[in-house]
Structure formats: structure tokens, C-alpha cells
Design a protein around this motif. Structure first.
Motif, mmCIF file in Angstrom:
data_model
loop_
_atom_site.group_PDB
_atom_site.id
_atom_site.type_symbol
_atom_site.label_atom_id
_atom_site.label_comp_id
_atom_site.label_asym_id
_atom_site.label_seq_id
_atom_site.Cartn_x
_atom_site.Cartn_y
_atom_site.Cartn_z
ATOM 1 N N ALA A 190 -0.774 14.526 -4.602
ATOM 2 C CA ALA A 190 -0.492 14.298 -3.179
ATOM 3 C C ALA A 190 -1.320 13.159 -2.603
ATOM 4 C CB ALA A 190 -0.748 15.585 -2.402
ATOM 5 N N ASP A 191 -2.495 12.908 -3.197
ATOM 6 C CA ASP A 191 -3.362 11.860 -2.641
ATOM 7 C C ASP A 191 -3.214 10.525 -3.376
ATOM 8 O OD1 ASP A 191 -4.409 12.577 -5.056
ATOM 9 O OD2 ASP A 191 -6.489 12.729 -4.361
ATOM 10 N N ALA A 192 -2.036 10.300 -3.978
ATOM 11 C CA ALA A 192 -1.821 9.022 -4.668
ATOM 12 C C ALA A 192 -1.965 7.875 -3.661
ATOM 13 C CB ALA A 192 -0.437 8.998 -5.311
ATOM 14 N N PRO A 193 -2.519 6.751 -4.109
ATOM 15 C CA PRO A 193 -2.758 5.636 -3.191
ATOM 16 C C PRO A 193 -1.446 4.984 -2.760
ATOM 17 C CG PRO A 193 -3.180 4.956 -5.454
ATOM 18 C CD PRO A 193 -2.913 6.429 -5.495
ATOM 19 N N PRO A 194 -1.462 4.249 -1.639
ATOM 20 C CA PRO A 194 -0.252 3.520 -1.257
ATOM 21 C C PRO A 194 0.046 2.427 -2.286
ATOM 22 C CG PRO A 194 -2.107 2.863 0.125
ATOM 23 C CD PRO A 194 -2.586 3.996 -0.731
ATOM 24 N N SER A 195 1.311 2.028 -2.360
ATOM 25 C CA SER A 195 1.695 0.971 -3.295
ATOM 26 C C SER A 195 2.829 0.157 -2.693
ATOM 27 C CB SER A 195 2.164 1.578 -4.622
ATOM 28 O OG SER A 195 2.779 0.590 -5.425
ATOM 29 N N ALA A 196 2.825 -1.147 -2.976
ATOM 30 C CA ALA A 196 3.920 -2.012 -2.527
ATOM 31 C C ALA A 196 5.176 -1.808 -3.372
ATOM 32 C CB ALA A 196 3.484 -3.472 -2.602
ATOM 33 N N CYS A 197 5.049 -1.051 -4.458
ATOM 34 C CA CYS A 197 6.180 -0.877 -5.386
ATOM 35 C C CYS A 197 7.126 0.202 -4.878
ATOM 36 C CB CYS A 197 5.665 -0.523 -6.774
ATOM 37 S SG CYS A 197 4.581 -1.773 -7.479
ATOM 38 N N ASP A 198 7.759 -0.041 -3.721
ATOM 39 C CA ASP A 198 8.565 1.000 -3.062
ATOM 40 C C ASP A 198 9.660 1.559 -3.963
ATOM 41 O OD1 ASP A 198 11.203 -0.635 -2.107
ATOM 42 O OD2 ASP A 198 9.436 -1.896 -1.969
ATOM 43 N N ALA A 199 10.154 0.768 -4.897
ATOM 44 C CA ALA A 199 11.258 1.229 -5.738
ATOM 45 C C ALA A 199 10.807 2.247 -6.792
ATOM 46 C CB ALA A 199 11.929 0.041 -6.423
ATOM 47 N N LEU A 200 9.504 2.402 -6.955
ATOM 48 C CA LEU A 200 8.995 3.243 -8.055
ATOM 49 C C LEU A 200 8.241 4.482 -7.579
ATOM 50 C CD1 LEU A 200 7.646 0.497 -10.503
ATOM 51 C CD2 LEU A 200 9.949 1.448 -10.342
ATOM 52 N N LEU A 201 8.297 4.771 -6.272
ATOM 53 C CA LEU A 201 7.454 5.847 -5.750
ATOM 54 C C LEU A 201 8.138 7.207 -5.840
ATOM 55 C CD1 LEU A 201 5.729 3.959 -2.814
ATOM 56 C CD2 LEU A 201 5.188 4.036 -5.250
#
Lengths: 307, 307
Positions: free
Chosen positions: A210-221
Motif C-alpha cells: 500500500a505504501d508503494a512510492p509514486p511513479s510516472a509510469c502510469d501505464a504500469l501501476l
């Protein structure tokens, strides 16, 4: 999978396999970023939709996605003259909503905080008799994505030693693993979102914390892979790597230098390779760049920041 | 030209021919922007250099260019193990100087205001016995560029009805005209720099006037075409169109949406087509996107300004 290939022939673009560097290079980019709609998703969506019987077509299809799968389903539905409804979060990027609507799909908005997209989509499917099209947890979708792997072998004239594939839910990676049973398959994920890698390591599906960091890889979240995709990749002996956000930006910049626009999630396999996270192998390494749907302003910021 | 094709086989990238839009589209982009070195120039440079006899190779080659031709010659020379000297203006963009130097070429700087690059290059050629490699006024260079035209016919399985080609000195357009004698050839130039169009209209070479407006299309700012390139295009019955700076930016943005990075000069044919400057034809129209060597900060500014 040969049937999937026949179905999408003349529909999906046969995307180029580009050498990285000069003649004799054994490193290649499969540029699915140049696919119609800017991502590989049309392959799987069309392969699924084309198999819907004539009696069910008038009721159409429904899918949930805030991004590339939405556009893949919307486009495939338009090509096959079927109605499509896409369940998208109310705060989805306007550019992606507009692109999906421009393809003729209806949009159903939901509140990310209070509603379940799965429940909304299932309700619509039941009420209308529409077919729900999953983004990765479906054999036909996986086989459609796998046609990219068949093309790689065709274009090389042989199976590559290794393919590195961006991985969200794992549909593309699983499809390629099925298409290329004699190639080593490596999944690539954003830092902190490497649940497929951990699942492959541990032998059972592990969710993203649940505490995964934010990522710019929106297609892979994607927070959880599926039994189908995990099973295919485990069977293939695949392993996983991850790349940091800075490594993803460096890969986008590298692709820019080759003349390719690649979105963050689409660049994560290239990022892992450029960052030296994979051992050298004899034979060909194919790096899949899976999409180019990136907001122009975000892309501009990436170019300026890394200049 | 078949000999040129054999020479560059396995050296230059066979760049993809991408459909614009869905299956059944008769509009195609020949993405020379994905060529090794980011522009078509390697084709002509390699075809010229590969024909230099063994006895002259140690003295190497010399060329003048501030951009894509410099890189094409430098790369071809490195591939053929010959020394290369490139005469570049002292105020050339550092990124292009660095790229040329990274390919192993020596750089000779000159002062644009006070010195003649032609004279410097000729002096070097004479003093060292080096071979001067013109950027377009040379039969072998033109035939090398024309291999892009041979590929178009191969990839389509037929000759296209029409090809629209960015035009500076005219080497690429003339080469494609020779490669595709049954296709209509249209040259595309930046506004105010449409000297090839005017020359084709008037039947004799017309120079760019001294007061021509500035243009972002740095790769196309040649003030005079040559007898060879003009002659080939006149013989082919070619005509010319131009595009404004705003139309060029719109074309770069359109290509970005397809996943392609295209530099301003490389986008001028696409710009003219998108702006509706060409009548519809039956059959296939191929639009050549000739390069991707654009400064990342300038590309970012274009994306932001047109967002």
C-alpha cells in the motif's frame, strides 16, 4: 496464437524492430510505441473483440482503464462496428478521456475514492449484456499481445536470446513468453511496483504494498498480476528487474535521441537495460518499448530537466 | 541505384513505412527520422565513401556542414576506417559539434562572417589529398539518398502515386525521383526558402533571396540547389510546395502524437500535407520525414507552446 496473428493482420501495425547502434548490433528495440493508438493494447483488444459472436455484438463491450487499454478497446470496437463503454476515473487526464471519446466510445465516470470500477463495469455488462474486456486477465487478450513476439522472431529471422518487456498486469510479457518459448523473458517494472519480479522470485503472487512510492509510469501501476499472466511467466522461467524514476527518464531521453517518443511506462525495459541491470548474453536482446502516450507538457518537462 | 542499395545494405537502417491512420489508409510516413544518426544522410555519405579506392582512403575525406551531413560523413568514415575532417561554423550548435566529434571526426572551425567554408574545405582537400564529399551536388550522394525511394516501393509492394520530400539542396528528393520514375514527386520547403519550387516553376535555378525570413528548419536552409538535383527533379516533372513555421510546428506535434520525434526541417513535407496544400490523389501518398536531430530544449519549447 497463429489465429490471433491472422485476426490482427492488416489491423494492427507491424511495428519496426530497430537496431540500437550500428550494423552488427545485437540489441534491438521493438517499437510498440509506434502502434496504432500509441501502445500495444490494440493487439489484445482486437483479438478479443473479433471473437465476439454476431448475436452479442449489438450489446457491445465494456472495459475499465484510465489509459492505453481504454483506447485499444475503443478503437477495436469502432473497427468492428460495436458500441463500447469505458469506465474511467473522474480525475483521469483529460487528454486520455478525449482520445477515448474521439474513438467513439461512451465514457462512464466514477469516483476513485468511493466507487469500485470493477463493480460498475460488471453492473453495466450484466445490465446491457455487454462483454467485459479485461486489460490482461484473459487468454485472448494475452494471445493478441503475444503477436508482438511472433513479429520479433519474423523480423529477426530467429528467436532472440532474450526479450525485456515492460510489465504492469503482465499481459504483454505473458503473451511474448508464449510466442517465444525458447527466449529468456525478463519483465521490467517501476521501482517499488516490481510485484511480478517478487512473485516470480517467491513462486506465488505478491501484491504491491500500500505504501508503494509514486511513479510516472502510469501505464504500469497495477497492484496485482493475475493467475494467467503470472502462470505463463513462471512456466517460462521468466525473471524480473526494476528501474528507478531517474533511470526511466534517462531511457526516455535515450529513445528521444533515436527519434522515438516513449512514455514512462513504455521505457522501463530500456531503462533497466541502460542502467546495466541485466547481464550480457550471447545472441540478440530485444527491448520492448510499449507505448508513447505521454502528455506533451510532461514530456517537455522531462526533456528540459534532463538537458 | 541497385549498386547503391547493395552497398548500404546492412549499414543504413531500413527505416519503417508507417501508415497514417487505420488499415486501408493510403497515406504513409517514411520515417527516415529513425535512420542511424537521425537523418537520411548516412545513405548518400556511405555510398560515396565506399567507392573511394584503397590508395586514397588513408588521406580520408573532408566535408562542410553544420548538421546532418556532417554526422553522416563522420559515421560513414568511421565505418570504413577513414579519417574525416568536417568544416563547421564556429557558432554551430554545440550538440551537433559534439555528436560529430563523438563519431571520431576532426572539426575545423571557421568564422561564418569572414571565411568561406567552401574555400577552407577545398584547401584541406588539396593539401591532404582528401576527398571532398558534397552534401547534395554529387551523383553518388544522390543515388545513396535514393535508396530510401527503392525501399518505399519494396515496402508498399508497388510504386506510390506520390512522394512528398523535404528539400534543402535537393539530394534526397532527386534521389527518390530517380528511384521512383513513375511516382509524382513533390518537394517541400520552408516559407521563403522555396527556391526549388520557384526553380521548377520557372525552368531555371532561382536562388533564395538575401532577405529570406528566419526559419527553424536549419537542415533545409540551402541558398541554391544544384544543376544535378534541379535537373533530375525537372526531368521527373516534380513540383514544389512550402509550409509556414507554424505549419511545421503543427506537423512536429502531429508526429509526436504518432510516437515520432521529427526535427523542423524533417517535418516540412508532413506540414504541407497536413495544411492541405496538396490535392487528393488516387493511390498512395508517401510523406518523407527526413530527420530527428532537434535540440531537446527547442523540442520541449515547441511542445509547450503548442499545448
Amino acid at each position: 496464437m497463429e489465429k490471433a496473428r491472422t485476426r490482427i493482420s492488416g489491423v494492427a501495425t507491424r511495428t519496426p524492430l530497430l537496431a540500437v547502434g550500428e550494423g552488427g548490433s545485437r540489441i534491438w528495440i521493438k517499437a510498440e510505441s509506434l502502434q496504432l493508438g500509441g501502445a500495444f493494447k490494440l493487439r489484445g483488444a482486437y483479438n478479443r473483440l473479433a471473437q465476439i459472436g454476431a448475436e452479442r455484438r449489438p450489446a457491445g463491450v465494456v472495459a475499465f482503464s484510465s489509459g492505453n487499454h481504454a483506447q485499444g478497446v475503443a478503437r477495436a470496437a469502432r473497427m468492428l462496428d460495436m458500441p463500447a463503454l469505458i469506465v474511467m476515473p473522474a480525475d483521469a487526464p483529460e487528454v486520455k478521456v478525449a482520445a477515448t471519446r474521439a474513438l467513439g466510445a461512451g465514457i462512464v465516470s466514477y469516483d476513485r475514492a468511493r466507487e469500485s470500477r470493477e463493480a460498475i463495469a460488471a453492473h453495466i455488462a450484466e445490465e446491457r449484456g455487454a462483454v467485459l474486456v479485461p486489460s490482461f486477465d484473459d487468454v485472448d487478450v494475452i494471445e493478441g499481445q503475444g503477436t508482438a513476439g511472433l513479429e520479433i522472431a519474423d523480423q529477426l529471422g530467429r528467436a532472440p536470446a532474450r526479450v525485456i518487456v515492460p510489465c504492469g498486469g503482465g499481459g504483454l510479457a505473458a503473451g511474448i513468453a508464449l510466442a517465444l518459448p525458447n527466449s529468456a523473458i525478463v519483465t521490467a517494472e517501476p521501482e517499488g511496483w516490481d510485484d511480478m519480479a517478487r512473485s516470480l522470485d517467491s513462486g506465488a503472487i505478491v501484491e504491491v504494498p500500500a505504501d508503494a512510492p509514486p511513479s510516472a509510469c502510469d501505464a504500469l501501476l497495477s497492484r496485482r498480476v493475475s493467475d494467467l499472466t503470472f502462470g505463463a511467466l513462471r512456466e517460462a522461467g521468466a525473471r524480473g528487474v526494476w528501474a528507478s524514476e531517474a533511470e526511466v527518464r534517462a531511457a526516455m531521453r535515450f529513445a528521444f535521441g533515436m527519434g522515438l517518443v516513449v512514455e514512462p511506462g513504455g521505457a522501463v525495459a530500456l531503462a533497466a537495460w541502460l542502467a546495466g541491470k541485466l547481464p550480457e548474453v550471447e545472441g540478440d536482446t530485444v527491448i520492448v518499448c510499449s507505448g508513447s502516450n505521454v502528455d506533451p507538457v510532461a514530456f517537455a518537462a522531462m526533456l528540459r530537466d534532463s538537458a
